[in-house]
Motif scaffolding. Structure first.
Motif, PDB file in Angstrom:
ATOM      1  N   PHE A  94       0.819  -1.204   0.000  1.00 20.06           N
ATOM      2  CA  PHE A  94       0.000   0.000   0.000  1.00 20.06           C
ATOM      3  C   PHE A  94       0.861   1.265   0.000  1.00 20.06           C
ATOM      4  O   PHE A  94       0.586   2.223  -0.734  1.00 20.06           O
ATOM      5  CB  PHE A  94      -0.932   0.006   1.221  1.00 20.06           C
ATOM      6  N   VAL A  95       1.917   1.267   0.812  1.00 19.50           N
ATOM      7  CA  VAL A  95       2.785   2.447   0.906  1.00 19.50           C
ATOM      8  C   VAL A  95       3.442   2.742  -0.439  1.00 19.50           C
ATOM      9  O   VAL A  95       3.522   3.901  -0.870  1.00 19.50           O
ATOM     10  CB  VAL A  95       3.852   2.249   2.005  1.00 19.50           C
ATOM     11  N   GLN A  96       3.911   1.707  -1.123  1.00 23.68           N
ATOM     12  CA  GLN A  96       4.555   1.922  -2.423  1.00 23.68           C
ATOM     13  C   GLN A  96       3.556   2.377  -3.472  1.00 23.68           C
ATOM     14  O   GLN A  96       3.884   3.179  -4.348  1.00 23.68           O
ATOM     15  CB  GLN A  96       5.256   0.641  -2.880  1.00 23.68           C
ATOM     16  N   THR A  97       2.332   1.873  -3.381  1.00 22.54           N
ATOM     17  CA  THR A  97       1.291   2.295  -4.311  1.00 22.54           C
ATOM     18  C   THR A  97       0.911   3.746  -4.066  1.00 22.54           C
ATOM     19  O   THR A  97       0.648   4.508  -4.996  1.00 22.54           O
ATOM     20  CB  THR A  97       0.046   1.402  -4.163  1.00 22.54           C
ATOM     21  N   LEU A  98       0.914   4.166  -2.810  1.00 25.80           N
ATOM     22  CA  LEU A  98       0.537   5.535  -2.455  1.00 25.80           C
ATOM     23  C   LEU A  98       1.663   6.522  -2.755  1.00 25.80           C
ATOM     24  O   LEU A  98       1.412   7.624  -3.242  1.00 25.80           O
ATOM     25  CB  LEU A  98       0.186   5.597  -0.965  1.00 25.80           C
ATOM     26  N   PHE A  99       2.910   6.127  -2.496  1.00 22.94           N
ATOM     27  CA  PHE A  99       4.041   7.033  -2.680  1.00 22.94           C
ATOM     28  C   PHE A  99       4.794   6.697  -3.978  1.00 22.94           C
ATOM     29  O   PHE A  99       4.427   7.171  -5.035  1.00 22.94           O
ATOM     30  CB  PHE A  99       4.988   6.954  -1.475  1.00 22.94           C
ATOM     31  N   VAL A 100       5.838   5.913  -3.879  1.00 21.86           N
ATOM     32  CA  VAL A 100       6.670   5.621  -5.048  1.00 21.86           C
ATOM     33  C   VAL A 100       7.322   4.253  -4.854  1.00 21.86           C
ATOM     34  O   VAL A 100       7.650   3.867  -3.732  1.00 21.86           O
ATOM     35  CB  VAL A 100       7.741   6.726  -5.248  1.00 21.86           C
ATOM     36  N   THR A 101       7.499   3.515  -5.935  1.00 28.90           N
ATOM     37  CA  THR A 101       8.120   2.196  -5.839  1.00 28.90           C
ATOM     38  C   THR A 101       9.640   2.319  -5.781  1.00 28.90           C
ATOM     39  O   THR A 101      10.230   3.171  -6.426  1.00 28.90           O
ATOM     40  CB  THR A 101       7.752   1.318  -7.046  1.00 28.90           C
ATOM     41  N   SER A 102      10.249   1.441  -4.995  1.00 29.76           N
ATOM     42  CA  SER A 102      11.711   1.414  -4.886  1.00 29.76           C
ATOM     43  C   SER A 102      12.124   0.082  -4.277  1.00 29.76           C
ATOM     44  O   SER A 102      11.389  -0.493  -3.473  1.00 29.76           O
ATOM     45  CB  SER A 102      12.204   2.564  -4.012  1.00 29.76           C
ATOM     46  N   GLY A 103      13.291  -0.395  -4.664  1.00 33.99           N
ATOM     47  CA  GLY A 103      13.777  -1.651  -4.117  1.00 33.99           C
ATOM     48  C   GLY A 103      13.917  -1.622  -2.612  1.00 33.99           C
ATOM     49  O   GLY A 103      13.628  -2.596  -1.925  1.00 33.99           O
ATOM     50  N   ARG A 104      14.348  -0.479  -2.071  1.00 35.37           N
ATOM     51  CA  ARG A 104      14.554  -0.403  -0.627  1.00 35.37           C
ATOM     52  C   ARG A 104      13.230  -0.424   0.118  1.00 35.37           C
ATOM     53  O   ARG A 104      13.160  -0.855   1.255  1.00 35.37           O
ATOM     54  CB  ARG A 104      15.331   0.857  -0.261  1.00 35.37           C
ATOM     55  N   TYR A 105      12.157   0.062  -0.525  1.00 31.86           N
ATOM     56  CA  TYR A 105      10.851   0.028   0.126  1.00 31.86           C
ATOM     57  C   TYR A 105      10.245  -1.371   0.075  1.00 31.86           C
ATOM     58  O   TYR A 105       9.372  -1.688   0.871  1.00 31.86           O
ATOM     59  CB  TYR A 105       9.892   1.027  -0.555  1.00 31.86           C
ATOM     60  N   ARG A 106      10.707  -2.191  -0.873  1.00 29.06           N
ATOM     61  CA  ARG A 106      10.199  -3.559  -0.955  1.00 29.06           C
ATOM     62  C   ARG A 106      10.947  -4.497  -0.010  1.00 29.06           C
ATOM     63  O   ARG A 106      10.425  -5.549   0.354  1.00 29.06           O
ATOM     64  CB  ARG A 106      10.323  -4.073  -2.401  1.00 29.06           C
ATOM     65  N   SER A 107      12.150  -4.128   0.413  1.00 29.42           N
ATOM     66  CA  SER A 107      12.943  -5.035   1.256  1.00 29.42           C
ATOM     67  C   SER A 107      12.242  -5.429   2.557  1.00 29.42           C
ATOM     68  O   SER A 107      12.383  -6.578   2.987  1.00 29.42           O
ATOM     69  CB  SER A 107      14.324  -4.429   1.550  1.00 29.42           C
ATOM     70  N   PRO A 108      11.458  -4.543   3.215  1.00 30.25           N
ATOM     71  CA  PRO A 108      10.756  -4.998   4.422  1.00 30.25           C
ATOM     72  C   PRO A 108       9.673  -6.032   4.136  1.00 30.25           C
ATOM     73  O   PRO A 108       9.205  -6.713   5.058  1.00 30.25           O
ATOM     74  CB  PRO A 108      10.129  -3.708   4.977  1.00 30.25           C
ATOM     75  N   MET A 109       9.271  -6.162   2.867  1.00 30.36           N
ATOM     76  CA  MET A 109       8.275  -7.160   2.502  1.00 30.36           C
ATOM     77  C   MET A 109       8.865  -8.555   2.394  1.00 30.36           C
ATOM     78  O   MET A 109       8.128  -9.550   2.390  1.00 30.36           O
ATOM     79  CB  MET A 109       7.633  -6.803   1.152  1.00 30.36           C
ATOM     80  N   LEU A 110      10.201  -8.652   2.301  1.00 30.67           N
ATOM     81  CA  LEU A 110      10.828  -9.947   2.017  1.00 30.67           C
ATOM     82  C   LEU A 110      10.491 -11.043   3.022  1.00 30.67           C
ATOM     83  O   LEU A 110      10.265 -12.183   2.612  1.00 30.67           O
ATOM     84  CB  LEU A 110      12.348  -9.781   1.892  1.00 30.67           C
ATOM     85  N   PRO A 111      10.430 -10.770   4.350  1.00 29.03           N
ATOM     86  CA  PRO A 111      10.025 -11.841   5.268  1.00 29.03           C
ATOM     87  C   PRO A 111       8.653 -12.420   4.924  1.00 29.03           C
ATOM     88  O   PRO A 111       8.462 -13.636   4.938  1.00 29.03           O
ATOM     89  CB  PRO A 111      10.014 -11.163   6.646  1.00 29.03           C
ATOM     90  N   ALA A 112       7.704 -11.533   4.586  1.00 29.50           N
ATOM     91  CA  ALA A 112       6.374 -11.992   4.199  1.00 29.50           C
ATOM     92  C   ALA A 112       6.410 -12.706   2.855  1.00 29.50           C
ATOM     93  O   ALA A 112       5.733 -13.723   2.654  1.00 29.50           O
ATOM     94  CB  ALA A 112       5.413 -10.808   4.135  1.00 29.50           C
ATOM     95  N   ILE A 113       7.218 -12.180   1.940  1.00 23.36           N
ATOM     96  CA  ILE A 113       7.310 -12.770   0.603  1.00 23.36           C
ATOM     97  C   ILE A 113       7.878 -14.178   0.665  1.00 23.36           C
ATOM     98  O   ILE A 113       7.362 -15.105   0.017  1.00 23.36           O
ATOM     99  CB  ILE A 113       8.163 -11.857  -0.308  1.00 23.36           C
ATOM    100  N   PHE A 114       8.942 -14.389   1.457  1.00 21.69           N
ATOM    101  CA  PHE A 114       9.512 -15.728   1.600  1.00 21.69           C
ATOM    102  C   PHE A 114       8.507 -16.690   2.231  1.00 21.69           C
ATOM    103  O   PHE A 114       8.373 -17.843   1.807  1.00 21.69           O
ATOM    104  CB  PHE A 114      10.790 -15.673   2.441  1.00 21.69           C
ATOM    105  N   ALA A 115       7.783 -16.228   3.256  1.00 15.21           N
ATOM    106  CA  ALA A 115       6.818 -17.084   3.949  1.00 15.21           C
ATOM    107  C   ALA A 115       5.667 -17.471   3.026  1.00 15.21           C
ATOM    108  O   ALA A 115       5.252 -18.639   2.985  1.00 15.21           O
ATOM    109  CB  ALA A 115       6.286 -16.370   5.192  1.00 15.21           C
ATOM    110  N   LEU A 116       5.151 -16.512   2.260  1.00 14.91           N
ATOM    111  CA  LEU A 116       4.033 -16.791   1.359  1.00 14.91           C
ATOM    112  C   LEU A 116       4.467 -17.675   0.190  1.00 14.91           C
ATOM    113  O   LEU A 116       3.687 -18.510  -0.286  1.00 14.91           O
ATOM    114  CB  LEU A 116       3.451 -15.472   0.841  1.00 14.91           C
ATOM    115  N   ALA A 117       5.703 -17.496  -0.267  1.00 15.78           N
ATOM    116  CA  ALA A 117       6.224 -18.364  -1.328  1.00 15.78           C
ATOM    117  C   ALA A 117       6.344 -19.801  -0.827  1.00 15.78           C
ATOM    118  O   ALA A 117       5.965 -20.752  -1.527  1.00 15.78           O
ATOM    119  CB  ALA A 117       7.578 -17.855  -1.800  1.00 15.78           C
ATOM    120  N   ALA A 118       6.864 -19.951   0.389  1.00 18.80           N
ATOM    121  CA  ALA A 118       6.982 -21.291   0.987  1.00 18.80           C
ATOM    122  C   ALA A 118       5.604 -21.924   1.171  1.00 18.80           C
ATOM    123  O   ALA A 118       5.420 -23.126   0.937  1.00 18.80           O
ATOM    124  CB  ALA A 118       7.702 -21.194   2.332  1.00 18.80           C
TER     125      ALA A 118
END
Length: 240
Positions: free
Chosen positions: A183-207
């Motif tokens: 939501f934050v990236q959609t509201l503001f601006v996309t960036s790799g550093r803003y996606r990095s906090p998503m990685l724990p969730a991304i790894f868990a959901l991928a698993a």
């Protein structure tokens, strides 16, 4: 009485979760607020970041880098803010609100674009972020399509998780983490550093998705049910 007991228990859990989530942020916010002499929640340049992702020239990414264009935008904001007696954040917010008012369709499409770009297999890093990601996150060095495999499995897992009541509850913390930064990236601006906090969730959901595929019975109906979210995820991840 039983309902009241459950409600109190849920409220207590919510408060504990909120306190734990706030602990890493509040001390920094208080310190920055004392230095700035005004409330600063995460950073003091939020108006510019909002403008960066929401203006007629926005690409959805950090397209203005320090240099002549950067100085031109900030010098204009500084001049107007001094003349009108407002903050630079207020100036940038006003410019973005004007964009929404004058170009509502373009603004809406821009939101959709940023929402999709958040999951793109490329890292939309700002120029100043590249060294950090190159040297301190080995996962980013595994190849051009490293995130593509992970992103497809994670996004497909997210779609499956929210479609089933039991997994929606079981994976709620990972889903909240993924959706909040999405939501934050959609509201503001996309960036790799803003996606990095998503990685724990991304790894868990991928698993979760990989385990879900393995555990499902091999029938045509199940194959279709699993292919649909995976195909949709692939379209988003490989969005040009």
């Amino acid at each position: 009485l039983a309902f009241r007991g459950r409600s109190k228990k849920n409220i207590a859990k919510l408060l504990c979760f909120g306190i734990a989530a706030a602990l890493p942020v509040v001390p920094v916010s208080l310190y920055n607020s004392l230095l700035a002499g005004k409330p600063v929640f995460v950073q003091a340049n939020s108006g510019f970041n909002f403008f960066l992702g929401n203006n007629p020239d926005s690409t959805g990414s950090c397209y203005i880098r320090p240099g002549q264009e950067w100085d031109k935008v900030h010098n204009k904001a500084s001049e107007v803010s001094k003349t009108e007696g407002i903050t630079q954040d207020a100036f940038f917010m006003r410019e973005s609100l004007s964009f929404f008012k004058e170009h509502p369709v373009k603004a809406a499409l821009n939101f959709v674009k940023k929402a999709v770009m958040t999951w793109n297999f490329r890292e939309f890093c700002a120029g100043a972020d590249m060294d950090y990601f190159r040297y301190f996150t080995p996962f980013q060095r595994m190849g051009k399509f490293a995130f593509a495999i992970l992103g497809i499995a994670a996004l497909a897992g997210l779609l499956v998780a929210i479609s089933r009541r039991e997994t929606l509850f079981e994976y709620r913390h990972f889903l909240m983490l993924a959706f909040s930064f999405w939501f934050v990236q959609t509201l503001f601006v996309t960036s790799g550093r803003y996606r990095s906090p998503m990685l724990p969730a991304i790894f868990a959901l991928a698993a979760f998705f990989i385990a879900y595929v393995i555990s499902e019975k091999k029938t045509l109906a199940n194959a279709v049910r699993l292919l649909l979210p995976a195909a949709l995820a692939a379209l988003v991840v490989f969005f040009p």
